[in-house]
Write a protein that holds these residues in place. Structure first.
Motif, PDB file in Angstrom:
ATOM      1  N   ARG A 170       0.833  -1.158  -0.022  1.00 30.54           N
ATOM      2  CA  ARG A 170      -0.014   0.228  -0.013  1.00 30.54           C
ATOM      3  C   ARG A 170       0.882   1.406  -0.062  1.00 30.54           C
ATOM      4  N   GLY A 171       2.186   1.106   0.265  1.00 25.70           N
ATOM      5  CA  GLY A 171       3.214   2.316   0.337  1.00 25.70           C
ATOM      6  C   GLY A 171       3.690   2.696   1.610  1.00 25.70           C
ATOM      7  N   LEU A 172       3.167   1.982   2.784  1.00 25.93           N
ATOM      8  CA  LEU A 172       3.753   2.503   3.966  1.00 25.93           C
ATOM      9  C   LEU A 172       5.423   1.983   3.845  1.00 25.93           C
ATOM     10  N   PRO A 173       6.261   2.730   4.651  1.00 28.16           N
ATOM     11  CA  PRO A 173       7.687   2.074   4.854  1.00 28.16           C
ATOM     12  C   PRO A 173       7.615   0.982   5.698  1.00 28.16           C
ATOM     13  N   VAL A 174       8.743   0.189   5.020  1.00 26.80           N
ATOM     14  CA  VAL A 174       8.840  -1.284   5.745  1.00 26.80           C
ATOM     15  C   VAL A 174       9.329  -0.820   7.206  1.00 26.80           C
ATOM     16  N   ALA A 175      10.315   0.116   7.499  1.00 20.73           N
ATOM     17  CA  ALA A 175      10.480   0.312   8.700  1.00 20.73           C
ATOM     18  C   ALA A 175       9.624   0.531   9.705  1.00 20.73           C
ATOM     19  N   ARG A 176       8.414   1.042   9.491  1.00 21.91           N
ATOM     20  CA  ARG A 176       7.157   1.062  10.116  1.00 21.91           C
ATOM     21  C   ARG A 176       6.331  -0.095  10.179  1.00 21.91           C
ATOM     22  N   VAL A 177       6.252  -0.890   9.183  1.00 21.27           N
ATOM     23  CA  VAL A 177       5.373  -1.980   9.027  1.00 21.27           C
ATOM     24  C   VAL A 177       5.975  -3.052   9.819  1.00 21.27           C
ATOM     25  N   ALA A 178       7.217  -3.262   9.744  1.00 21.72           N
ATOM     26  CA  ALA A 178       7.766  -4.425  10.459  1.00 21.72           C
ATOM     27  C   ALA A 178       7.821  -4.711  11.792  1.00 21.72           C
ATOM     28  N   PRO A 179       7.742  -3.755  12.499  1.00 15.82           N
ATOM     29  CA  PRO A 179       7.375  -4.103  14.047  1.00 15.82           C
ATOM     30  C   PRO A 179       6.250  -4.405  14.416  1.00 15.82           C
ATOM     31  N   ALA A 180       5.350  -3.580  13.783  1.00 11.77           N
ATOM     32  CA  ALA A 180       3.594  -3.985  14.074  1.00 11.77           C
ATOM     33  C   ALA A 180       3.222  -5.458  13.259  1.00 11.77           C
ATOM     34  N   ALA A 181       3.825  -5.702  12.219  1.00 12.93           N
ATOM     35  CA  ALA A 181       3.877  -7.154  11.710  1.00 12.93           C
ATOM     36  C   ALA A 181       4.470  -8.187  12.597  1.00 12.93           C
ATOM     37  N   LEU A 182       5.517  -8.047  13.486  1.00  6.55           N
ATOM     38  CA  LEU A 182       6.043  -9.157  14.446  1.00  6.55           C
ATOM     39  C   LEU A 182       5.348  -9.171  15.557  1.00  6.55           C
ATOM     40  N   ALA A 183       4.619  -7.850  15.992  1.00  6.32           N
ATOM     41  CA  ALA A 183       3.689  -7.911  17.021  1.00  6.32           C
ATOM     42  C   ALA A 183       2.517  -8.739  16.784  1.00  6.32           C
ATOM     43  N   VAL A 184       2.112  -8.754  15.548  1.00  2.84           N
ATOM     44  CA  VAL A 184       0.851  -9.395  15.215  1.00  2.84           C
ATOM     45  C   VAL A 184       1.171 -10.974  15.223  1.00  2.84           C
ATOM     46  N   THR A 185       2.242 -11.317  14.713  1.00  9.53           N
ATOM     47  CA  THR A 185       2.919 -12.796  14.790  1.00  9.53           C
ATOM     48  C   THR A 185       2.834 -13.193  16.017  1.00  9.53           C
ATOM     49  N   PHE A 186       3.356 -12.354  17.124  1.00 11.10           N
ATOM     50  CA  PHE A 186       3.601 -12.790  18.550  1.00 11.10           C
ATOM     51  C   PHE A 186       2.268 -13.197  19.078  1.00 11.10           C
ATOM     52  N   VAL A 187       1.299 -12.344  18.773  1.00 15.28           N
ATOM     53  CA  VAL A 187      -0.053 -12.391  19.319  1.00 15.28           C
ATOM     54  C   VAL A 187      -0.823 -13.672  18.833  1.00 15.28           C
ATOM     55  N   THR A 188      -0.716 -13.852  17.643  1.00 12.42           N
ATOM     56  CA  THR A 188      -1.462 -14.837  16.903  1.00 12.42           C
ATOM     57  C   THR A 188      -0.879 -16.333  17.442  1.00 12.42           C
ATOM     58  N   SER A 189       0.651 -16.245  17.421  1.00 10.94           N
ATOM     59  CA  SER A 189       1.440 -17.404  17.918  1.00 10.94           C
ATOM     60  C   SER A 189       1.049 -17.828  19.486  1.00 10.94           C
ATOM     61  N   VAL A 190       1.164 -16.827  20.374  1.00 16.16           N
ATOM     62  CA  VAL A 190       1.005 -17.254  21.568  1.00 16.16           C
ATOM     63  C   VAL A 190      -0.419 -17.908  21.821  1.00 16.16           C
ATOM     64  N   ALA A 191      -1.794 -17.275  21.059  1.00 21.40           N
ATOM     65  CA  ALA A 191      -2.987 -18.007  21.073  1.00 21.40           C
ATOM     66  C   ALA A 191      -2.976 -19.459  20.134  1.00 21.40           C
ATOM     67  N   GLY A 192      -2.266 -19.657  19.261  1.00 20.70           N
ATOM     68  CA  GLY A 192      -2.314 -20.847  18.398  1.00 20.70           C
ATOM     69  C   GLY A 192      -1.471 -22.103  19.390  1.00 20.70           C
ATOM     70  N   ALA A 193      -0.305 -21.355  20.144  1.00 16.52           N
ATOM     71  CA  ALA A 193       0.444 -22.291  20.898  1.00 16.52           C
ATOM     72  C   ALA A 193      -0.359 -22.768  22.323  1.00 16.52           C
TER      73      ALA A 193
END
Length: 261
Positions: A170-193
């Protein structure tokens, strides 16, 4: 478990996390074929082992991003807040036997492969100054988070590998997207595990993770993720977009191969 296998898990977790963390991907999905083909993890147990890897590994990168202030802001907060109910919905809907893993993987491949190739093409195009894209609306972010969380609950994957390419496209800088994406991964992984750990108490199959191997891979990923997050500010946006595009395209090919196998 053999010590050499554990050492291999540490090395694989470190290398994958160091390469993928700068663009908001934990590396777990690329760890899957290593676990199956090299480390000998049985097929049902590979998913919870991957989720365990995320739970242990991702906090290293998140801690580094938090120290740099990259986790503060509306983007991360809205994505994480929307992901939690999405995971619950996805896990509940799964009992109604929605389309199987093959159909899901083909759908993700059809999304990520062209998106990854497009990101690579844009990154390799002649340099030009582009205005930074406006952050999506609160409603759009919440909807995206709910959808990604539901996918994570349905199929037991971290959501960062989906969120990152979509927002960067969509055009957002990767430097802004990466931390938020990893936070989402952590939340979904805790729930899944957690869900897999509970299922292992009432199932006779290989539902529980390979605990020692998951922890070993996670320990390597913890260090690798911290290193990757520390290196990210030194990488130009063009290089980050090229890396994210390549990972998205590679993930699309991997899902397509799994679905057609």
């Amino acid at each position: 478990m053999d010590g050499w296998i554990l050492l291999g898990g540490v090395a694989a977790g470190f290398l994958l996390a160091a390469v993928t963390t700068p663009v908001g991907v934990s590396g777990a999905v690329f760890l899957l074929p290593v676990q199956l083909s090299v480390l000998g993890v049985p097929n049902p147990a590979v998913t919870p082992t991957n989720l365990l890897f995320n739970v242990v590994a991702v906090p290293g990168a998140l801690w580094r991003y938090r120290r740099g202030g990259a986790l503060r802001g509306e983007l991360t907060r809205r994505l994480v807040t929307g992901t939690l109910p999405g995971v619950a919905v996805g896990a509940a809907v799964r009992v109604f036997a929605l389309p199987g893993p093959a159909a899901f993987r083909l759908l993700i491949a059809a999304l990520l492969l062209p998106l990854g190739l497009w990101l690579c093409a844009r990154a390799l195009a002649p340099a030009r100054e582009l205005p930074e894209a406006a952050e999506p609306s609160a409603r759009a972010l919440t909807g995206l988070a709910l959808a990604v969380g539901a996918v994570g609950g349905l199929y037991g994957i971290g959501g960062g590998s989906l969120v990152g390419p979509l927002l960067a496209g969509r055009g957002l800088p990767v430097a802004r997207v990466a931390p938020a994406a990893l936070a989402v991964t952590f939340v979904t992984s805790v729930a899944g595990a957690t869900a897999f750990a509970l299922l292992s108490l009432v199932s006779a199959g290989d539902v529980a993770p390979e605990w020692w191997l998951g922890l070993a891979c996670g320990a390597g990923g913890l260090a690798g993720g911290y290193l990757g997050a520390r290196l990210q500010p030194r990488l130009p946006e063009r290089a980050l977009r090229l890396l994210l595009g390549a990972l998205a395209a590679g993930l699309g090919l991997l899902y397509a191969a799994q679905a057609l196998a």
